[in-house]
Design a protein around this motif. Structure first.
Motif, PDB file in Angstrom:
ATOM      1  N   TYR A  89     -87.699  -4.749  48.501  1.00 21.93           N
ATOM      2  CA  TYR A  89     -88.173  -5.067  47.220  1.00 21.93           C
ATOM      3  C   TYR A  89     -88.680  -3.698  46.518  1.00 21.93           C
ATOM      4  N   CYS A  90     -88.670  -3.985  45.279  1.00 20.34           N
ATOM      5  CA  CYS A  90     -88.727  -2.852  44.150  1.00 20.34           C
ATOM      6  C   CYS A  90     -90.209  -2.399  44.363  1.00 20.34           C
ATOM      7  N   THR A  97     -84.411  -8.061  46.692  1.00 26.46           N
ATOM      8  CA  THR A  97     -83.089  -8.033  46.423  1.00 26.46           C
ATOM      9  C   THR A  97     -82.464  -7.833  47.727  1.00 26.46           C
ATOM     10  N   CYS A 100     -82.899  -1.307  41.806  1.00 22.95           N
ATOM     11  CA  CYS A 100     -83.636  -2.578  41.698  1.00 22.95           C
ATOM     12  C   CYS A 100     -82.934  -3.191  40.650  1.00 22.95           C
ATOM     13  N   LEU A 123     -86.928   1.319  46.496  1.00 22.55           N
ATOM     14  CA  LEU A 123     -86.989   0.395  47.138  1.00 22.55           C
ATOM     15  C   LEU A 123     -87.541   0.454  48.529  1.00 22.55           C
TER      16      LEU A 123
END
Ligand SMILES: [Zn+2]
Length: 108
Positions: free
Chosen positions: A9-10, A17, A24, A32
């Protein structure tokens, strides 16, 4: 429980993702973080596959954390499952795709 499913995840916008991504998909940041999934999700799409004999159906699954992956749904006859059905990760099965089983509706 360690489901063995990882995602990213960002750190900037929190967009989840899949674990193979380097940027991202929402904001393009390269910062990330990796996390583990609980392994629960729903079926988004069926992929052409499959032999009724093996009772497995390849599908695209959206995990509760918000990312999607390709998984093998076990113990089902192709065509007998509807989109949106709840699934959860199960122990690894033969084949290279992560394995999932249907979650009975009353347990959700
Ligand atoms: Zn982002």
């Amino acid at each position: 429980m360690d489901t063995g499913l990882r995602y990213r995840y960002c750190r900037w916008c929190r967009t989840p993702t899949d674990a193979g991504r380097l940027l991202c998909p929402a904001c393009g940041a390269d910062d990330l973080a990796e996390a583990g999934s609980t392994g629960g999700g729903t079926i988004r799409r069926f992929l052409p596959t499959a032999s009724a004999r093996q009772r497995r159906q390849l599908c695209v699954i959206r995990l509760d954390e918000g990312f999607t992956l390709r998984g093998a749904l076990l113990g089902v006859l192709p065509g007998a499952v509807s989109l949106g059905a709840a699934v959860r990760r199960t122990a690894a099965a033969p084949g290279r795709d992560p394995a999932f089983v249907l979650v009975p509706e009353q347990s959700r």
